[in-house]
Enzyme design. Structure first.
Site, mmCIF file in Angstrom:
data_model
loop_
_atom_site.group_PDB
_atom_site.id
_atom_site.type_symbol
_atom_site.label_atom_id
_atom_site.label_comp_id
_atom_site.label_asym_id
_atom_site.label_seq_id
_atom_site.Cartn_x
_atom_site.Cartn_y
_atom_site.Cartn_z
ATOM 1 C CB CYS A 235 27.887 11.946 23.460
ATOM 2 S SG CYS A 235 26.544 12.660 23.243
ATOM 3 C CB CYS B 203 26.835 7.114 18.437
ATOM 4 S SG CYS B 203 27.159 8.753 18.416
ATOM 5 C CD GLU C 233 36.086 13.453 12.592
ATOM 6 O OE1 GLU C 233 34.870 12.999 11.774
ATOM 7 O OE2 GLU C 233 36.716 12.612 12.725
ATOM 8 C CB CYS D 19 23.202 6.199 21.492
ATOM 9 S SG CYS D 19 22.755 7.645 21.672
ATOM 10 C CB CYS E 82 24.226 9.548 10.076
ATOM 11 S SG CYS E 82 23.590 11.044 9.191
ATOM 12 C CB CYS F 33 26.421 17.996 9.617
ATOM 13 S SG CYS F 33 26.410 16.826 11.112
HETATM 14 N N1 SAH Z 1 23.027 13.807 20.522
HETATM 15 C C1 SAH Z 1 22.423 13.822 19.085
HETATM 16 C C2 SAH Z 1 22.633 14.736 18.068
HETATM 17 C C3 SAH Z 1 24.215 13.789 17.234
HETATM 18 S S1 SAH Z 1 23.646 12.514 17.212
HETATM 19 C C4 SAH Z 1 21.606 12.484 18.758
HETATM 20 O O1 SAH Z 1 21.690 11.765 18.983
HETATM 21 O O2 SAH Z 1 20.483 13.488 17.882
HETATM 22 C C5 SAH Z 1 24.087 12.381 14.899
HETATM 23 C C6 SAH Z 1 23.149 12.445 14.294
HETATM 24 O O3 SAH Z 1 22.804 10.527 13.619
HETATM 25 C C7 SAH Z 1 21.754 11.427 15.127
HETATM 26 O O4 SAH Z 1 20.419 11.357 14.698
HETATM 27 C C8 SAH Z 1 21.851 9.583 15.508
HETATM 28 O O5 SAH Z 1 20.931 9.221 15.807
HETATM 29 C C9 SAH Z 1 22.761 9.565 14.378
HETATM 30 N N2 SAH Z 1 24.030 8.097 14.508
HETATM 31 C C10 SAH Z 1 24.382 8.007 15.320
HETATM 32 N N3 SAH Z 1 25.742 6.733 14.519
HETATM 33 C C11 SAH Z 1 24.847 6.874 14.401
HETATM 34 C C12 SAH Z 1 24.891 5.587 12.920
HETATM 35 N N4 SAH Z 1 26.336 5.033 13.561
HETATM 36 N N5 SAH Z 1 24.762 5.033 11.558
HETATM 37 C C13 SAH Z 1 23.720 6.031 11.064
HETATM 38 N N6 SAH Z 1 23.148 7.426 12.266
HETATM 39 C C14 SAH Z 1 24.142 7.430 13.548
HETATM 40 FE FE1 SF4 Z 2 25.322 11.135 21.875
HETATM 41 FE FE2 SF4 Z 2 26.136 9.797 19.618
HETATM 42 FE FE3 SF4 Z 2 23.585 8.990 21.335
HETATM 43 FE FE4 SF4 Z 2 23.844 11.934 19.888
HETATM 44 S S1 SF4 Z 2 23.539 9.528 19.249
HETATM 45 S S2 SF4 Z 2 23.683 11.256 21.916
HETATM 46 S S3 SF4 Z 2 25.805 11.948 19.765
HETATM 47 S S4 SF4 Z 2 26.146 8.888 21.593
#
Ligand code: SAH
Ligand code: SF4
Length: 370
Positions: A111, A118, A91, A115, A340, A104
């Site tokens: 991934c 996410c 996406e 996390c 995000c 974006c």
């Molecule tokens: N993997 C990299 C880049 C992609 S993540 C990273 O983690 O930095 C994309 C962004 O979305 C990151 O800033 C992450 O912290 C944020 N993000 C992920 N899950 C989210 C959520 N549920 N609500 C708000 N932001 C989120």
């Molecule tokens: Fe991966 Fe989501 Fe963590 Fe970014 S925030 S490193 S995309 S799992």
């Protein structure tokens, strides 16, 4: 198999053209047709000879990811779902904001970092994207509003590597694509307008400073290791102190007065207390940084909640009083699941993480019900 010219650097394209018996300036012409004019059909490249067009047609292609679906949010955000083959979908989101339009971009299908907050992480991981598939997203977005483009009127003014995936776990293709984003004969964006966001792969941040001085954003999300270990599992390998040291080295190497953006997702009663804000202000004291607070965006299956506006304001005000430039990211495109952390695409999960976490949820709900 035909060579895809879309992901080639200008250097590589010049060498390739020489290997075809052509002059290097021909490569420059084709490079500009592709990236500046958005042309993928050799017949439309009017300054090439008929013979060259035939050779290119036979041996090469300009193949961006295929658009499967595109949708506009009521706030103007546009989301694309792109196919990169074998059922894998990624996406991409374009967020217009006055004169700016931020794209974006995804770097991986899924991934592996996982996390806990996410949605992408919960999908598991299929594979890395190639340079062509990464720069192809920019190509698609630039050409979605009419082609050929009028040079000078760009659709995309800023790019953030904040879509699906951890960009530093796909180093070469990501940095090559970023070079194309910044190349003056391609998309010509300045180093401040191309941002890489990382969950904190320390050695790769050092490696990044050797090849680019693009903007760096750190997904910090917690002010101490105990909390961060839970939110960003990578922290167990690269704890906060090591991460912040790497940020300092990156900024020193870039040699300008820049501030690094620290992203901090606010999750209700997990990391959003005033004590957490105090701790955050302490650990960032010596790091030139701006803080971007992101109220948690929910997705199906998560137990985390977004804090009230009042909790977000209190957290922000405290940091501002401590002298930090602190912003709260406004949620965009939520009605089309483009905010995000809500990007999921379709991931042929090689880690079987999604399956495992669904089974775990099933076991928990059976326990609760029965
Ligand atoms: N993997 C990299 C880049 C992609 S993540 C990273 O983690 O930095 C994309 C962004 O979305 C990151 O800033 C992450 O912290 C944020 N993000 C992920 N899950 C989210 C959520 N549920 N609500 C708000 N932001 C989120
Ligand atoms: Fe991966 Fe989501 Fe963590 Fe970014 S925030 S490193 S995309 S799992």
């Amino acid at each position: 198999m035909k060579t895809n010219l879309l992901g080639m650097s200008l250097d590589a394209m010049e060498k390739f053209f020489v290997s075809l018996g052509e002059k290097p300036y021909r490569a420059r012409q084709v490079f500009q047709w592709i990236h500046q004019k958005g042309i993928s059909n050799f017949n439309e490249m009017s300054n090439l000879s008929k013979d060259l067009k035939c050779i290119l047609e036979e041996k090469t292609e300009i193949k961006p990811p295929e658009i499967v679906y595109e949708k506009d949010s009521k706030d103007g955000t546009r989301k694309w779902v792109l196919s990169v083959g074998e059922g894998d979908l990624v996406e991409m989101v374009l967020i217009p904001e006055g004169k700016r339009a931020t794209l974006c971009v995804s770097s991986q299908v899924g991934c592996a970092v996982d996390c806990s907050f996410c949605a992408t992480g919960k999908q598991g991981f299929s594979r890395n994207l190639s340079t062509a598939e990464i720069i192809g997203q920019v190509w698609v977005a630039e050409n979605s509003f009419g082609t050929p483009r009028d040079h000078g009127s760009k659709n995309v003014t800023n790019i953030v590597m904040m879509g699906m995936g951890e960009p530093l776990l796909n180093f070469e293709p990501v940095t090559e694509a970023m070079n194309l984003m910044m190349h003056d004969k391609a998309y010509g964006l300045s180093k401040r307008k191309v941002t890489l966001s990382t969950s904190g792969l320390v050695p790769m941040i050092d490696k990044l400073s050797e090849v680019t001085d693009a903007a760096l954003t750190i997904s910090l999300h917690a002010p101490n290791d105990k909390l961060r270990d839970d939110l960003v599992p990578l922290n167990k390998k690269y704890p906060i102190k090591k991460l912040l040291d790497a940020v300092t080295r990156y900024v020193e190497k870039c040699g300008d007065q820049r501030k690094t953006t620290m992203e901090y997702i606010l999750i209700n009663k997990v990391n959003d207390s005033l004590d957490n804000a105090k701790e955050l202000a302490e650990i960032l004291r010596d790091i030139p940084s701006k803080i971007n607070l992101i109220p948690f965006n929910p997705f199906p299956g998560t137990e985390y909640k977004r804090p009230s506006n009042m909790r977000v304001e209190t957290f922000k005000k405290f940091l501002q009083k401590q002298g930090y430039i602190t912003t709260v990211r406004t949620t965009r495109g939520e009605d089309i699941m483009a905010a995000c952390g809500q990007l999921v695409g379709k991931v042929n999960d090689k880690t079987r993480r999604k399956e495992r976490s669904q089974n775990k949820r099933k076991r928990i709900s059976t326990k609760l019900i029965g």
